[in-house]
Write a protein that holds these residues in place. Structure first.
Motif, PDB file in Angstrom:
ATOM      1  N   LEU A  34      -4.883 -25.078  39.907  1.00 15.74           N
ATOM      2  CA  LEU A  34      -3.983 -24.401  38.966  1.00 15.74           C
ATOM      3  C   LEU A  34      -3.525 -23.055  39.497  1.00 15.74           C
ATOM      4  CD1 LEU A  34      -5.644 -25.091  35.472  1.00 15.74           C
ATOM      5  CD2 LEU A  34      -3.682 -26.248  36.499  1.00 15.74           C
ATOM      6  N   GLY A  35      -4.428 -22.350  40.205  1.00 14.92           N
ATOM      7  CA  GLY A  35      -4.098 -21.027  40.719  1.00 14.92           C
ATOM      8  C   GLY A  35      -3.022 -21.034  41.782  1.00 14.92           C
ATOM      9  N   ARG A  36      -2.716 -22.219  42.319  1.00 12.28           N
ATOM     10  CA  ARG A  36      -1.680 -22.330  43.353  1.00 12.28           C
ATOM     11  C   ARG A  36      -0.371 -22.904  42.803  1.00 12.28           C
ATOM     12  NH1 ARG A  36      -6.507 -22.083  45.396  1.00 12.28           N
ATOM     13  NH2 ARG A  36      -6.836 -21.327  47.529  1.00 12.28           N
ATOM     14  N   LEU A  80      -8.150 -16.573  46.937  1.00 15.13           N
ATOM     15  CA  LEU A  80      -7.040 -16.030  46.155  1.00 15.13           C
ATOM     16  C   LEU A  80      -7.505 -15.397  44.845  1.00 15.13           C
ATOM     17  CD1 LEU A  80      -4.313 -18.828  46.494  1.00 15.13           C
ATOM     18  CD2 LEU A  80      -4.656 -16.799  47.913  1.00 15.13           C
ATOM     19  N   LEU A  81      -8.775 -15.577  44.517  1.00 12.83           N
ATOM     20  CA  LEU A  81      -9.284 -15.142  43.215  1.00 12.83           C
ATOM     21  C   LEU A  81      -9.520 -13.636  43.187  1.00 12.83           C
ATOM     22  CD1 LEU A  81     -10.342 -16.173  40.441  1.00 12.83           C
ATOM     23  CD2 LEU A  81     -12.605 -16.274  41.484  1.00 12.83           C
ATOM     24  N   TYR A  82      -9.036 -13.000  42.138  1.00 11.76           N
ATOM     25  CA  TYR A  82      -9.301 -11.569  41.921  1.00 11.76           C
ATOM     26  C   TYR A  82     -10.350 -11.452  40.822  1.00 11.76           C
ATOM     27  CZ  TYR A  82      -8.655  -6.753  40.319  1.00 11.76           C
ATOM     28  OH  TYR A  82      -8.867  -5.455  39.938  1.00 11.76           O
ATOM     29  N   GLU A  83     -11.488 -10.865  41.156  1.00  9.39           N
ATOM     30  CA  GLU A  83     -12.601 -10.787  40.216  1.00  9.39           C
ATOM     31  C   GLU A  83     -12.798  -9.366  39.704  1.00  9.39           C
ATOM     32  OE1 GLU A  83     -16.310 -13.001  40.633  1.00  9.39           O
ATOM     33  OE2 GLU A  83     -15.584 -13.668  42.597  1.00  9.39           O
ATOM     34  N   VAL A  84     -13.093  -9.260  38.410  1.00 13.24           N
ATOM     35  CA  VAL A  84     -13.458  -7.986  37.789  1.00 13.24           C
ATOM     36  C   VAL A  84     -14.802  -8.199  37.105  1.00 13.24           C
ATOM     37  CG1 VAL A  84     -12.810  -6.207  36.149  1.00 13.24           C
ATOM     38  CG2 VAL A  84     -11.034  -7.423  37.405  1.00 13.24           C
ATOM     39  N   ASN A  85     -15.774  -7.371  37.428  1.00 10.58           N
ATOM     40  CA  ASN A  85     -17.121  -7.530  36.878  1.00 10.58           C
ATOM     41  C   ASN A  85     -17.533  -6.296  36.077  1.00 10.58           C
ATOM     42  OD1 ASN A  85     -18.017 -10.119  38.233  1.00 10.58           O
ATOM     43  ND2 ASN A  85     -17.441  -8.911  40.023  1.00 10.58           N
ATOM     44  N   TYR A  86     -18.098  -6.549  34.896  1.00 10.83           N
ATOM     45  CA  TYR A  86     -18.606  -5.477  34.032  1.00 10.83           C
ATOM     46  C   TYR A  86     -20.087  -5.699  33.764  1.00 10.83           C
ATOM     47  CZ  TYR A  86     -13.631  -4.624  33.181  1.00 10.83           C
ATOM     48  OH  TYR A  86     -12.300  -4.362  33.342  1.00 10.83           O
TER      49      TYR A  86
END
Length: 239
Positions: free
Chosen positions: A110-112, A134-140
């Motif tokens: 799906l990301g493509r 291609l994944l952009y990760e945000v961690n909290y």
């Protein structure tokens, strides 16, 4: 995918990965939009070729994963690309993270596509297995246990600081420390104690966890119990 969805995918016996991909790609039919069909076809082949290059990936396993991917394409893409025209962008939001490699493969696919894909993993105790360049990760640091997408604020449950402190204390106290919470385990083995007559009175009122041979192994509790038969009157003390 359901068994019915899987049965609707046309396939045959394949001798190579390239033959399998070309054969299964024929299931991608969007005659009303040739441009979309071309994008889907190319993305499917690219993603599966990259998957086939992974070490230890065999043809049968690869075919199964490709069939899963096609089933989910048929289920979701008609809604995501209804009346689609370039450069329009759809949106796919997935709550909870990918639980297995098949779901992770679908997210990479799906990301493509001309889609915005947002994966929400609010519960840090549940790990998402998706890895993609291609994944952009945000961690909290904060965590939230939630089972369905919150359409109303009343569906969200947020623990207080005291609640989270109590959960951390539970983890510290009741894991391999010799201290146990009531009904902490659901499986148990019964161990019959062979005792002397004098021990029966000592052990009778004692909590199970203090009796000899009480233990927990692999989430199973070994419970020592007394099973004794006393015949006659000890020392002749009838009174």
């Amino acid at each position: 995918p359901t068994p019915q969805e899987i049965s609707e995918i046309k396939r045959s016996n394949y001798t190579s990965g390239d033959q399998m991909l070309l054969g299964l790609a024929c299931n991608i039919q969007y005659g009303a939009n040739p441009e979309l069909q071309r994008i889907l076809h190319k993305t499917f082949v690219d993603v599966m070729l990259a998957e086939s290059q992974k070490e230890g990936e065999n043809l049968n396993r690869l075919t199964n994963r490709a069939v899963y991917l096609l089933c989910w394409m048929r289920r979701y893409l008609p809604k995501l690309f209804i009346n689609w025209k370039s450069p329009e962008i759809g949106c796919f939001i997935y709550l909870g993270g990918c639980r297995n490699e098949n779901e992770a493969l679908f997210m990479s696919f799906l990301g493509r596509l001309p889609l915005d894909v947002l994966i929400l993993c609010p519960d840090l105790n549940i790990k998402c297995c998706l890895e993609d360049k291609l994944l952009y990760e945000v961690n909290y640091l904060e965590s939230l246990a939630i089972t369905e997408y919150p359409e109303e604020s009343s569906q969200v449950k947020i623990g207080t600081a005291a609640y989270h402190a109590e959960r951390e204390l539970d983890t510290l106290m009741y894991q391999d420390s010799g201290i146990y919470r009531n009904q902490q385990y659901v499986k148990a083995n019964v161990i019959n104690l062979q005792t002397m007559y004098e021990e029966i009175k000592l052990l009778w009122d004692q909590e199970l966890k203090y009796r000899p041979n009480f233990s927990t192994v692999n989430g199973v509790v070994n419970i020592p119990v007394i099973f004794s038969k006393i015949s006659g009157v000890k020392d002749g003390s009838v009174s």
